[in-house]
Every structure is written in C-alpha cells, then in structure tokens.
Design an enzyme around this catalytic site. Structure first.
Site, PDB file in Angstrom:
ATOM      1  N   ALA A 101       0.820  -1.211   0.000  1.00  0.00           N
ATOM      2  CA  ALA A 101       0.000   0.000   0.000  1.00  0.00           C
ATOM      3  C   ALA A 101       0.860   1.270   0.000  1.00  0.00           C
ATOM      4  O   ALA A 101       2.094   1.215   0.071  1.00  0.00           O
ATOM      5  CB  ALA A 101      -0.925  -0.008   1.210  1.00  0.00           C
ATOM      6  N   HIS A 102       0.180   2.404  -0.046  1.00  0.00           N
ATOM      7  CA  HIS A 102       0.860   3.691  -0.161  1.00  0.00           C
ATOM      8  C   HIS A 102       1.787   3.976   1.020  1.00  0.00           C
ATOM      9  O   HIS A 102       1.476   3.667   2.161  1.00  0.00           O
ATOM     10  CB  HIS A 102      -0.164   4.830  -0.293  1.00  0.00           C
ATOM     11  CG  HIS A 102      -1.077   4.970   0.893  1.00  0.00           C
ATOM     12  ND1 HIS A 102      -0.760   5.754   1.981  1.00  0.00           N
ATOM     13  CD2 HIS A 102      -2.283   4.431   1.153  1.00  0.00           C
ATOM     14  CE1 HIS A 102      -1.737   5.700   2.865  1.00  0.00           C
ATOM     15  NE2 HIS A 102      -2.668   4.893   2.382  1.00  0.00           N
ATOM     16  N   ASN A 103       2.953   4.518   0.715  1.00  0.00           N
ATOM     17  CA  ASN A 103       3.940   4.971   1.698  1.00  0.00           C
ATOM     18  C   ASN A 103       4.597   3.849   2.497  1.00  0.00           C
ATOM     19  O   ASN A 103       5.257   4.107   3.501  1.00  0.00           O
ATOM     20  CB  ASN A 103       3.332   6.000   2.651  1.00  0.00           C
ATOM     21  CG  ASN A 103       3.016   7.301   1.954  1.00  0.00           C
ATOM     22  OD1 ASN A 103       1.875   7.503   1.517  1.00  0.00           O
ATOM     23  ND2 ASN A 103       3.991   8.191   1.824  1.00  0.00           N
TER      24      ASN A 103
ATOM     25  N   SER B 118       1.738   2.866   5.042  1.00  0.00           N
ATOM     26  CA  SER B 118       2.768   3.430   5.923  1.00  0.00           C
ATOM     27  C   SER B 118       3.451   2.411   6.826  1.00  0.00           C
ATOM     28  O   SER B 118       4.074   2.784   7.822  1.00  0.00           O
ATOM     29  CB  SER B 118       2.184   4.573   6.772  1.00  0.00           C
ATOM     30  OG  SER B 118       1.703   5.611   5.946  1.00  0.00           O
TER      31      SER B 118
END
Length: 330
Positions: free
Chosen positions: A227-229, A247
């Site tokens: 997922a993002h980051n 994250s």
C-alpha cells in the site's frame, strides 16, 4: 557445473531434473535432507545430487557442498529462456518523442513509452507493457507482459517485474463527506531499488505524498499488495498474498509467509519472521518470530496450541465435577 564429485557411474548421461517422485531414467534428482536419503531407493532417476557426507545408497550420486545451490546452478543451465522480444523496438510500439530509450533495448509489440521516460541499457519490455510519463528504468530491467509503471515512478537496475503487475496506481485513500466516499488524490511516487523481483499481479501503490519504497534485493511473490507509503528494507522476502497496509515499515531481511496481513503504520524490525496467515496488529521487534492472528511470539503460540489441545479433556472433567457436586447437593 555444480562443483561436485561423482560417486558411482561417471558415464551416466543426464538430460533433465526431476523430483524424487517424478524423475525417470536420464534425469537427476536431489535430496537436501540426509534423513530422506532412504527415499532414493524408490526413485527411477539415474543419479542424485546429495550432500558431501550423505551415505551411499546404491545410486550414482553427485556429492556437493550445498545441494540447493547446486540445483539452482543446474536449473540455470537447463533454463530454455523466457519468451521475450527480439532486439530493437517493435513496429507496433508507441514511443514518445521526448522519451530516452537506449540503443540496445528490446521492446515488444504494443508497448507504450510515455513522455520524458528513460529506459536504460539492456532493458526488456515484453508485449503490452505501459511506461508512464517521467518514469525511469535502470539498466537491465525486465518487465513481462502487460506490466504498468505509472507516471513518475523509478526502478533501479536489474529489476524484474512479472506479468500483469502495476506499479504506481493510487493508494486506497478516501474521505467521507455528507455520506459519500471521496477519493483522495495521491501525488507521491514509487521507488524500487536494484535487484528487486516482483512476481505476477503484484501491486505497489503510489505514495499519498513522498515515496513508497521497495529496498534493494527484496523478492516479492505473486499477488502481493504493497500500500501507499510502505517502506521495506534490504533483502525482504514476501510470499504470495501478503498484504501491507499503508505506511508500514519493514527492516532488513524480513520474511513473511503466504497471506500475512499487516495493519497500517506497523513497524517490523530487522530479521523478523512471520508465519503464514498471521495478522499483525502490533509492532514487532527485531529478529522475533511470530505467528497467528493476532500475531504473537512463536513460543507463546505453541504454548497456547498445547492448551487448546487439552480443552476437550478439561471440559469433560469440569462436566464430571459439576455432576458430582450436583449429586452431593441433593
């Protein structure tokens, strides 16, 4: 080829490799666990790769220092090669005028290379690959059929990406206003370091802002969601259907079995091992081994399993005591 020593008939001709159960005449099999040497007696293979100190078993043996390394070297020699495009750019490919494409690349049919993209020396793009604007591919990357690398993402050198994988799609981010889920724009990027392998249908999401980063030498199996980051360290290994929520941070050489899931913002220390289907809801310190849902240290998990195994007997004893007390009360 495997730096081994023949014990038996050195004139045996080998044309292939097979498992203990499936190998036949003219093939070599392998046994990496000395306790399974006895199983060779039931094999139809003509020879076997074994450890240097393995006992004789009546079959021609090739004794090697490391069976798995020898097997890998043998398979490398027998590999017929991937079905990849020939040198040059196929006539059906679409290459933007501002793109920088090295002279020795191999670009297959219906590939699209966007504006200002950089495709470095030795890269191979199989049919249907889509390279977005401002993407950079380092040297000797191999992208298989229908891979999508969206705008602004960066791949290092010697990166391999399996068919159907998507790098740089938006992360799963929404805000709710007046009962409606409104998509949050993701304006960051993805950075994949040198020597990373991504399997087929892997998704590495664009950062909301900043960078989603896959560390050098990391190996990711098919059907993994990053997922993002997310930030992964060096040399991580993620088996099929692992899901990393937004994250999360992984240290170096983290290993996750199939279907492991991490809640968002988890921090996983260096050298952590997580068993298949574990659900991680708390940070894990370096070099810990955890399993289960919610994930807990392996030793604690094993104690719990022993206790669960005794629940039936405990229930029976409690029922007997209740019956006894009931009789005494009357």
């Amino acid at each position: 080829m495997v730096q081994g020593r023949v014990d038996g008939d050195a004139g045996v001709v080998i044309g292939g490799v097979g498992s203990l159960q499936e190998a036949g005449p003219g093939q070599i099999t392998f046994v990496s666990d000395a306790r399974r040497i006895g199983e060779l007696s039931g094999s139809r293979a003509s020879a076997a790769l074994v450890a240097e100190d393995a006992p004789a078993c009546g079959m021609t043996l090739v004794r090697v220092k490391d069976v798995q390394a020898a097997l890998a070297a043998l398979l490398e020699r027998l590999d017929p090669g991937d079905d990849l495009p020939a040198a040059g750019v196929h006539a059906s490919a679409v290459v933007a005028a501002s793109a920088v494409v090295a002279a020795d690349v191999r670009v297959g049919p219906f590939v699209v290379i966007g504006e200002r993209a950089v495709v470095s020396a030795g890269c191979v793009l199989a049919s249907g690959v889509k390279i977005g604007a401002d993407v950079t591919l380092g040297e000797h990357c191999v992208l298989f059929e229908n891979v999508v690398v969206r705008w602004g993402c960066r791949l290092g050198s010697r990166v391999r990406v399996g068919a159907g994988s998507v790098i740089g799609y938006d992360g799963f981010g929404y805000t709710t206003r007046r009962g409606q889920h409104i998509r949050v724009r993701h304006v960051g990027m993805v950075e994949i370091a040198d020597d990373v392998d991504l399997g087929a249908c892997v998704c590495v999401d664009r950062a909301k802002f900043g960078v989603t980063r896959i560390g050098p030498g990391t190996k990711i199996d098919n059907l993994v969601q990053v997922a993002h980051n997310v930030q992964t360290g060096r040399g991580c290994v993620l088996a099929a259907q692992v899901g990393l929520a937004g994250s999360c941070r992984l240290g170096d050489y983290v290993v996750m079995g199939g279907q492991v899931g991490l809640a968002d913002h988890m921090t996983i220390g260096d050298g952590v091992q997580i068993g298949a289907q574990a659900g991680v809801m708390k940070d894990i310190p370096a070099r810990d081994v955890q399993v289960g849902t919610p994930a807990i240290p392996l030793r604690e998990f094993m104690r719990q399993q022993v206790m669960f195994g005794k629940l039936g007997d405990l229930q029976r004893r409690v029922k007997e005591l209740e019956q006894k007390l009931d009789k005494e009360s009357h």
